[in-house]
Each structure stands twice: as C-alpha cells, then as structure tokens.
Design an enzyme around this catalytic site. Sequence first.
Site, PDB file in Angstrom:
ATOM      1  N   CYS B 134      20.969  39.973  52.083  1.00 61.82           N
ATOM      2  CA  CYS B 134      21.847  40.671  53.011  1.00 61.82           C
ATOM      3  C   CYS B 134      22.239  39.775  54.190  1.00 61.82           C
ATOM      4  O   CYS B 134      21.375  39.312  54.932  1.00 61.82           O
ATOM      5  CB  CYS B 134      21.172  41.941  53.517  1.00 61.82           C
ATOM      6  SG  CYS B 134      22.236  42.859  54.643  1.00 61.82           S
ATOM      7  N   ASN B 199      24.448  38.069  46.286  1.00 56.19           N
ATOM      8  CA  ASN B 199      24.571  39.099  47.296  1.00 56.19           C
ATOM      9  C   ASN B 199      25.918  38.871  47.991  1.00 56.19           C
ATOM     10  O   ASN B 199      26.693  38.001  47.594  1.00 56.19           O
ATOM     11  CB  ASN B 199      23.399  39.018  48.283  1.00 56.19           C
ATOM     12  CG  ASN B 199      23.145  40.361  48.965  1.00 56.19           C
ATOM     13  OD1 ASN B 199      24.068  40.971  49.483  1.00 56.19           O
ATOM     14  ND2 ASN B 199      21.887  40.802  48.977  1.00 56.19           N
ATOM     15  N   CYS B 380      49.611  20.606  34.771  1.00 58.18           N
ATOM     16  CA  CYS B 380      48.710  21.197  35.762  1.00 58.18           C
ATOM     17  C   CYS B 380      48.511  22.707  35.582  1.00 58.18           C
ATOM     18  O   CYS B 380      47.620  23.297  36.170  1.00 58.18           O
ATOM     19  CB  CYS B 380      49.195  20.909  37.173  1.00 58.18           C
ATOM     20  SG  CYS B 380      50.652  21.857  37.666  1.00 58.18           S
ATOM     21  N   CYS B 383      53.010  26.345  36.670  1.00 54.52           N
ATOM     22  CA  CYS B 383      54.161  27.163  36.242  1.00 54.52           C
ATOM     23  C   CYS B 383      53.713  28.331  35.385  1.00 54.52           C
ATOM     24  O   CYS B 383      54.194  29.451  35.535  1.00 54.52           O
ATOM     25  CB  CYS B 383      55.179  26.295  35.501  1.00 54.52           C
ATOM     26  SG  CYS B 383      54.495  25.408  34.082  1.00 54.52           S
ATOM     27  N   CYS B 387      54.265  32.339  36.416  1.00 52.12           N
ATOM     28  CA  CYS B 387      55.212  33.075  35.561  1.00 52.12           C
ATOM     29  C   CYS B 387      54.771  34.535  35.430  1.00 52.12           C
ATOM     30  O   CYS B 387      53.646  34.804  35.033  1.00 52.12           O
ATOM     31  CB  CYS B 387      55.294  32.435  34.183  1.00 52.12           C
ATOM     32  SG  CYS B 387      56.402  33.325  33.072  1.00 52.12           S
TER      33      CYS B 387
END
Lengths: 441, 447
Positions: B134, B199, B380, B383, B387
Amino acid sequence: MSEFQRPSSKKEFDRNFSQIKPFLNETQAYYESSRCLFCYDAPCIQACPTGIDIPLFIRQIHSGNTIGAAKTIYDANYLGHACGQVCPTEVLCEGACVYNHQHIKPIEIGRLQSFATTQAIIQNKKLFITGKPNGKKVAVIGAGPAGISCACELRMLGYEVDIFEAKEKPSGLTLYGVAPYKITNKEALDEIKYLQEQFEFSVKYRSPIVSKRDIEKLEIKYDAIFIGIGLGETSEIKISGENLRNCVGATEFIEKLRLTQHRVHVGNKVIVLGGGNTAMDAASESARMGADKVILAYRRSKEEMKAYDFEYELAKKVGVKSLFNVAPVKIIGKTKVESIKFIRTRTRRGKIEAIKGTEFVENCDMVIKATGQAKHVDFFSHIPGLELDDSGRIRVNKMFQTKNKKYFAAGDAANGGKEVVNAAAEGKAAARGIHRFIIGK
Amino acid sequence: MPDLSVNFAGIKSPNPFWLASAPPTNSGYQVMKAFDAGWGGAVWKTLGIPIVNVSSRYGALNYRDTRMMGFNNIELISDRPLKDNLREIEEVKKHFPNHAVVASLMVQSREEWHQIVKDVENAGADGVELNFGCPHGMCERGMGSAVGQEPNVLKTIVSWVKEVSKKPVIVKLTPNITDITEPAIAARLGGADAISLINTIQSLVGVDLDNFVTYPAVDGKSTNGGYCGPAVKPIALNMVKNCAQEQGVNLPISGIGGIENWRDAVEFILLGATNVQVCTAVMHYGFGIIREMIPGLERYMADKGFNHINEMVGKALPNIKTWENLNLNYKVIAEINKKKCIECQLCYIACEDGAHQAIGLPKGNGQRVPFIIEENCVGCNLCSLVCPVEGCITMVRKDDGSKVETWHDRTEKGNIPTTFNDQLAGGTHHWIPEPLDALKHKKSNRD
C-alpha cells in the site's frame, strides 16, 4: 394520414414541428465528440463551404473548451449556429466523414457545432474584437446570411457597415424560409443579436432598397455596396387557375408558417408542385400542419428530383405521397382551388414531353407551387452596368464583384439559390473582395 | 472441457480468478456474493488495527469515452473491527469450503503479526497475504510499501509470520521500487510461499483546474494515492515477467494489475502468474464480469489444447529476451489494404510527424488512400497502431529469415558502431528530409 393533429396553439405547433436535430446534452456531446478520429486533412473540412476546422472544434468540445470550439466555428463561419442546425450535413461534412467508409455512423457534426455555439450565445461570450476603423463605409442590402456574414467580416476589417433590410427581422431565409423543424425563430434571431452586439453593425429594418433613387443615395454615402437580397417571390407557372384562392407559392407559404405558425391555414388535401428541397419542405410542413393528404407532384421522375434524398425521406416519413412524371395542365375551381388537371409526361433527351390522352384530375383544396422563385430583375436594372446571366443571377467574379465595380453580390441573388452555408461563405469572401477593391489588399 | 482449478502454493480454488484485497472484499456479504457469481477466491480487505478513513476516496483517469481507464484511491485498510471480519471469514468458508479465502494482513510488531496470523487461520482462512504494497496513508506509518521498499525489513517480517503460520504465506509487492526482484528475492529468503503483484502505484490522478487541488479532494486538500486499473497493466506484466524469470525468486506468482477480462488474465498467466486477482474492474462493473472471464478462458484453453492452467503458466517467458538478443535482420514493412482504408490519413500524419516520413499521399483529385514508401519504412508499427480500422494496415515480413544476427552477435564480431560518426550507425543509409523541407509548404501557399 392523421399522424399530426391540426395545431391550435403554439405549444401544439412546436410539438408537430419538434426539432429534427435536437440539442445534444453535455453527456451526449462528450461521447459523440470522443468518437472523432481527428483525421489529417479532414474530408469534413473540405466538404464544408466555409471550411470550418471541424476536427479541431470537436477536440475542443471534448477537452472541455466549448467556448474555444465556438470560436473555431465562428472564425470560419459567422452563421455557425444557424448552419449547425439547418445545413444539409448529410451531403456535406457528415456525408464526408470517413466513418461512412466502414458503415459506421458518421460523427454528428451539425449537432456538435450547435452545442458549442449555443453555449457561446447563451453565455454571450465575446469572441471577436472588430478591426481598427479605416474610415470607409459599406452598405449591405439584405440582412440574410450573405449580408450578415459580409457585415461581420467587414467590421473585422475596420469598415463602418449599415445593413438595409426590407423586412421587420433579420436572418433572411433562416427565419423566413427554412422548415421550422430545423431551427426555431428564437435561435435564428438570438444568433443575429449575439453577432450584432459583437460586431456593432447597424441594421435598418423596413428599409427596402428598390428604386433608382434609393440606389443613388447609397452610392453617395458608401464606398461600396453589397447586394445580398436573395430571390424574389415564387414565379408564375402560367397555367389557368393559378389565381384561384388557396393556390399559393411555397416561399410565401413557408414564410407565413414561420411567422404565424399554428394560425396558418392548410387545406385537407394539399398538392405540392415541384421536386426540389423547397417542395419537400412545403409538403412536410403541410403534413405536420394536419392536412389529411399531401401529394408531391413532379414533372420528371423520382431520380431526377433535385431534392436531397434525406429531404425526400423526411417528407415520406410524415406520410407525403408522390406523383412522378406528371405536369399540371390547369388548376380547376370556381373561386377556390378544387382540383388539378394533370397530364403524364416522359423525359426524352433531357426534355419533358406530355403524353397525349393521359390527362387525369386530382382533387385537392390547396395547391402549393414550389416551382422556383423569380429574380429581382427590375431592381437590378437600376444599377448601371450590372450584368445578369441567362437565369437572372447577378454575374460576379472571384471577388464577388459585379460588373459595376462598386457593387458586390453573393448568396442566392448571385448563386441562384443554395444553402445558408453557401451564402455565409460567399458573403464573407465578398467582404474580402470589397476590402481588396477599396484598400487594395 | 479444460480444468480451470488451480492449486496456488497449496491454496486450492475452482478457477484462477480471485478478488484482490480491496473494497470489493470488505465484508462477508460481498465475498459470498462474489463466490456465488463464480469467483474462485478472494483476498480479504487488509486486516490490522482498524483505521479511520476520509470521505472522498477515489479519483479516476478517463480516456475519451472510457471511464476509469486509470483509478486512484486514498482509502486505507479495513476500518472494521477484527472480530467482525473473523466471524465473517468463518461464515464464508462454511458456505464455500472449496473456494479460496485469503486474509490480507498489515500490522507492525512481531507480537501483532503472530496474533493476527493465528486469528485468521483459526477463522478458517486458507492462507495469508502480507500487504507490503500500500503506497498511501499506511506507508507513512511504517507499514505497507514502506516495508516492500526495504528488502531486509520485508524478509524479517516474513520470517516472523512463518514462525507461527501453518497455511501458505503470500507476500504482496509494491511496484514503487526500481527493481521488483529485490523484494521478491527477500520474500523468498524470508520463507514466503508465494508472491502477488503489483499493488497500486503511487500517483496523483489529476488536478482540479478551478480549485488547484488534486483528486480526490478532501475539503479542498488532497494527498497522493495508489494507481490501478487498465492503465497499469503493462507495468504489472513487466514486473510479473521480471519475477518469473528471476531464478532467485522461484515462487508461485499471483498476477494483479488492470485485469478486467479473460484476455488480460491469460496474458498474466503466460508471463508466469498461476492465478490472477481483480479489483478495479469489479469496482467498475460488479462481480458479474466473471461471466465473461470464465467462458473466455475456457474457450481459449480448449482452442489451444491446454487442459490445465499449469500448462500455460510462463508459456511466453522463453520468448522474452534482452534487447541485445533480438534479430537485427528481421525486417517488416507496413502494407495498407486499400479496400479497407477509410482515408482518415492518420497513418500518414503519424509517420510524417511522429516517425520516419515513410508514408505518402496520392496527388490528384479525390484520391486519399495513403501509400507506403517502402525504402523509408523502418517497420516501426506506428501506422498500424494508429489505424482505426481492424486489419487495414498489416506488417509484412520482407527478409527471408535465413540469417539471424543479434546485437550480441555483432558485438562479438566487432561489427557495431563505436564512434560518434561511425558509418555502421543504423540510420546512416536511411533517407532523412532536409530541415528546410519542413517549411516548403509556406512558400507554395504564397504563390
């Protein structure tokens, strides 16, 4: 066709003519705006006669900058609100939306646009600072979309502008000619008021410019004159019975409907002559006014109708029936319209031919002629050197300058009758033309 | 039908879907309801000395039309007395003996740890989960992530718990650390039977622009919270993978972080988790999402021929290498399906402004479908990622796969760039436009 009861009060009228593009609420606008892809070189912009940067204003709405969105809209189109409501978006921006390619519902651009402009108008947000006065004055004839748009742009360029309007109220066709389910009178007038407060042009109402003397006075006082007077009354179709009672022009009918609403008389059986968008409007409106039967009668085939498909669909949806390839021969009646005698037609090499022996009579108690409007030819004859084309439109160059260099014209008077958005685009461009003419820029 | 049952470090459950320790497991009522809906296990809302909470506890990050893509909370551990929780744990176990009930715990002293571990085991809990994760509220008091960030302290506390526990001990790790494997190894050294991660991530979810305060605001003031929800999944996946690949950890892993459907769960399992825990998606949609998760997982397993979850655990791990061991000769190039293209030109502008200027636009009337400039395309994927149409841009392999060469291989051969202007630089032969080309459009506009 008893879908609509005859309205006997404003409330009932408003119900029959409820807006077909109701305002989006904030949640609707949020989700709808989230769908925009922000296309590069967006087809919706290209399809807009005023070239509004649509993906930008939608992105602004989505990021919580609604007033910024309104600025984007008004930067391109001074009648941004009216256009959001009354534009045939189905064949313009929304028709160009790339989603259509994958059969996905296009973005509701018109409604998003009105969502933004409504906020700006309600909050009376000042979006513009007018230009430094340049000492020049321009008279604008007609306070319709073309004239208002021209006036706003001229004010941005520093001109003093006086608008002369023949009628009691501004907005032109947006108020007097558009179907009531597209925009309310209040909305149309509120936008003009909003613009007038920002742009500080003066409008002289009930000031028709008609005579040669009127024109000469203007010429003395103003450096340039813009003509944005639209079209005239419905032209005669020149058949007998045209002067019988309850035979009216569509333009006049719609104007009366817009102004007096539920108090307009509409027959029980109405025949609308014509196949354009005005005919569709008049037919839809008659049906919504509680006519038992409304028939569209068009000289040519359904495929040849000039009306947009969605306008025809809108009419069909309220129960309007159609007769195609029929021409009116005469309107029959003693004092009032009782029936029309038609003859069937066919189109051969683009020309209409009547087919002998096919006459028939269709009963009716009202005829609405949506067969085109006359041009203000008489008025034009007072302006020296002004040239008209074969169909009576004012001839203008790319700057919207007429053959008389001091005069500019745009909107229906020059284009023969197009949309509010075309008038808005042209009026603004004409202001640029005037600026170039006067200042040389 | 595949068998979905799981034995997680000795804790059995009918399926791998557990509720994470959080608001949905605050009470016996909720846990019973969840089991009834189909959940396989639940980690009880963290028990300890009951706390006092503030009002206004959650904030969210919305993305476009999606609510709660990220979620942030400043709520603390259970605010209910321990005895009430113990009684309810007992009741739940009585009704659902075959479901997993794990008690999440957070206390400070050795005595407290000993006492609470005994208490929950006596109540019938199938195991304990030590909340060392936490990142808000409790860590300032020396608990939660304050422990998870100190491997030695973590190890010591685990060993305290192991002194008395008879049931499996799970250690829940905080992601608010540079190397997640350090506390994971410490957990193992302390004697833990399993780890769970991640967590929440310490966060500020947003700022109120009008009142100059972050969300969630408590009387005009705020504090950092813990971030979770779909947005954190990629971070969680990477940390699960790191622990799964680390030899020194070698413990069963319970995967947590942004899981809301069967696909997310399978991803965690393929990266080494044996089961998964879910919180935010339940807080968003309710326990009913399990109706989608179970049949989805079953269908996937049946399609892939997996009979048991164990057969899938870590299945993707062998394919995750260090960068230097990736094949430099592998070459993909984008391909646009003209029939599917909707002409939004997002691929064009993404490549043009954000990548390698390898997409062109057709000149001529009305033509809008972009085209790939193959010699410029570096493969890469950008595109294909922007798309909006399913399956419109695909990446097509261009090399024949016969020659595999990695950075590692090239380093050994001395075939790598070593000086600033080395000709071996990857971009040396790649076309790059001239800087002034960027301003060319202005000139043409003026003409």
